[in-house]
Design a protein around this motif. Structure first.
Motif, mmCIF file in Angstrom:
data_model
loop_
_atom_site.group_PDB
_atom_site.id
_atom_site.type_symbol
_atom_site.label_atom_id
_atom_site.label_comp_id
_atom_site.label_asym_id
_atom_site.label_seq_id
_atom_site.Cartn_x
_atom_site.Cartn_y
_atom_site.Cartn_z
ATOM 1 N N UNK A 3 7.571 44.446 77.160
ATOM 2 C CA UNK A 3 8.454 43.187 76.956
ATOM 3 C C UNK A 3 7.295 41.967 77.136
ATOM 4 N N UNK A 4 6.352 42.190 78.316
ATOM 5 C CA UNK A 4 5.671 41.006 78.439
ATOM 6 C C UNK A 4 4.560 40.801 77.459
ATOM 7 N N UNK A 5 4.160 42.032 76.753
ATOM 8 C CA UNK A 5 3.144 41.604 75.506
ATOM 9 C C UNK A 5 4.093 41.189 74.478
ATOM 10 N N UNK A 6 5.475 41.372 74.083
ATOM 11 C CA UNK A 6 5.981 40.835 73.195
ATOM 12 C C UNK A 6 6.127 39.163 73.393
ATOM 13 N N UNK A 7 6.489 38.829 74.731
ATOM 14 C CA UNK A 7 6.718 37.549 75.045
ATOM 15 C C UNK A 7 5.289 36.726 74.939
ATOM 16 N N UNK A 8 4.130 37.306 75.464
ATOM 17 C CA UNK A 8 2.917 36.965 75.098
ATOM 18 C C UNK A 8 2.672 36.525 73.751
ATOM 19 N N UNK A 9 2.887 37.528 72.975
ATOM 20 C CA UNK A 9 2.433 37.448 71.332
ATOM 21 C C UNK A 9 3.466 36.403 70.860
ATOM 22 N N UNK A 10 4.691 36.144 71.559
ATOM 23 C CA UNK A 10 5.367 35.171 70.721
ATOM 24 C C UNK A 10 4.943 33.642 71.084
ATOM 25 N N UNK A 11 4.433 33.708 72.328
ATOM 26 C CA UNK A 11 3.816 32.428 72.776
ATOM 27 C C UNK A 11 2.298 32.134 72.102
ATOM 28 N N UNK A 12 1.701 33.093 71.644
ATOM 29 C CA UNK A 12 0.464 32.755 70.987
ATOM 30 C C UNK A 12 0.540 33.477 69.524
ATOM 31 N N UNK A 13 1.682 33.063 68.972
ATOM 32 C CA UNK A 13 2.010 33.707 67.708
ATOM 33 C C UNK A 13 1.188 32.759 66.665
ATOM 34 N N UNK A 14 0.484 33.494 65.742
ATOM 35 C CA UNK A 14 -0.199 32.863 64.687
ATOM 36 C C UNK A 14 -0.903 33.866 63.724
ATOM 37 N N UNK A 66 7.146 27.412 78.275
ATOM 38 C CA UNK A 66 5.770 27.333 77.622
ATOM 39 C C UNK A 66 6.115 26.474 76.278
ATOM 40 N N UNK A 67 7.119 27.237 75.499
ATOM 41 C CA UNK A 67 7.407 26.627 73.999
ATOM 42 C C UNK A 67 8.165 25.496 73.996
ATOM 43 N N UNK A 68 8.990 25.320 75.217
ATOM 44 C CA UNK A 68 9.988 24.283 75.025
ATOM 45 C C UNK A 68 11.108 24.425 74.061
ATOM 46 N N UNK A 69 11.553 25.813 73.809
ATOM 47 C CA UNK A 69 12.792 25.881 73.147
ATOM 48 C C UNK A 69 12.554 27.120 72.229
#
Lengths: 110, 168
Positions: free
Chosen positions: B76-87, B162-165
């Protein structure tokens, strides 16, 4: 009682391990390296299944140690990624250099 | 011909091969996808299938540990981290010729383990049901599930900060 040859488990584990290695070698950003490392731990979990038929208590101990070490490695990598993002403003693999080199310009992550 | 082959393969081996093939396909999905978030989701699928192998063999504590700790917290932490640095990443790293030694390794492992003829006997599948019906087992599952919820709430708050929404 049905019997399964352990070669099936070891075969799938080696395939997943090699895919993880290849993904880590081909990766361009550190997040993908992290995901590949987790994939390699999956292969280790799969290779651990036949040990439960020999000695279940020892195998469970090894499983717990593996999960704890994977979590520790994971948190260390997250800390390193965040520190690198804060300093270099990027998570690209190319940003990692040997210590002591002079950093010239900062590259954007987006 | 296919029916003869299907009759020869026992239930456990068939289920194991199915789970393994889908886990390998998910692992290939991690490699070929360009988006980090999808790679993390493919990783979650592969981990869930590996945990299902534990359930298939009746290894109750291994099944619960992998599902609640590894899938629940780490992935789950990996998914959230990947969503933060998604590119969308562009490829780098080594060339495709590295596939050859990896294929050699896979073949060597399969041949060596097939010749050793090391056989595994699965435990009966009733063990998971009997585990979930005892009070101690239910207490363990409840404690691990509450730990999981605490981690997930923290991760959601981190992502929102982090993402603001939520991104679309």
């Amino acid at each position: 009682m049905e019997v399964v040859n352990a070669a099936i488990l070891y075969g799938f584990a080696s395939i997943i391990l090699m895919i993880g290695y290849y993904s880590a070698l081909r990766a361009n950003d550190l997040i993908r390296v992290l995901i590949s490392l987790e994939l390699m731990f999956n292969a280790i979990f799969l290779a651990l299944v036949p040990l439960f038929a020999v000695n279940a208590v020892v195998a469970l101990g090894i499983l717990i140690v593996t999960i704890l070490s994977s979590s520790t490695e994971f948190m260390t990598l997250i800390t390193a990624i965040m520190a690198m993002d804060r300093i270099r403003k990027s998570v690209r693999v190319e940003e990692i250099k040997a210590g002591g080199e002079q950093y010239v310009e900062s590259k954007s992550n987006t | 011909m296919n029916y003869v082959f299907l009759a020869m393969v026992s239930t456990y081996i068939g289920a194991l091969i199915t789970l393994g093939v889908f886990a390998v396909l998910s692992a290939i999905g991690v490699t070929i996808t360009k988006d980090n978030l999808y790679a993390a989701i493919y990783l979650a699928i592969a981990t869930g299938l590996v945990g299902a192998v534990y359930g298939l063999f009746g290894i109750t504590y291994g099944f619960i540990l992998i599902y609640l700790i590894f899938v629940g917290a780490t992935i789950t932490m990996t998914i959230v981290l990947a969503a933060t640095y998604r590119r969308v990443e562009f490829r780098g790293g080594v060339g495709k010729s590295w596939i050859a030694p990896m294929l050699l390794f896979i073949i060597a492992v399969i041949v060596a383990s097939a010749f050793t003829n090391y056989e595994v006997t699965p435990v009966t599948s009733q063990s998971l049901i009997s585990f979930a019906s005892t009070p101690d087992g239910l207490l363990l599952i409840a404690l691990l599930a509450s730990l999981l919820m605490a981690i997930m709430i923290g991760l959601i708050m981190y992502y929102l900060e982090v993402s603001g929404g939520w991104r679309s």
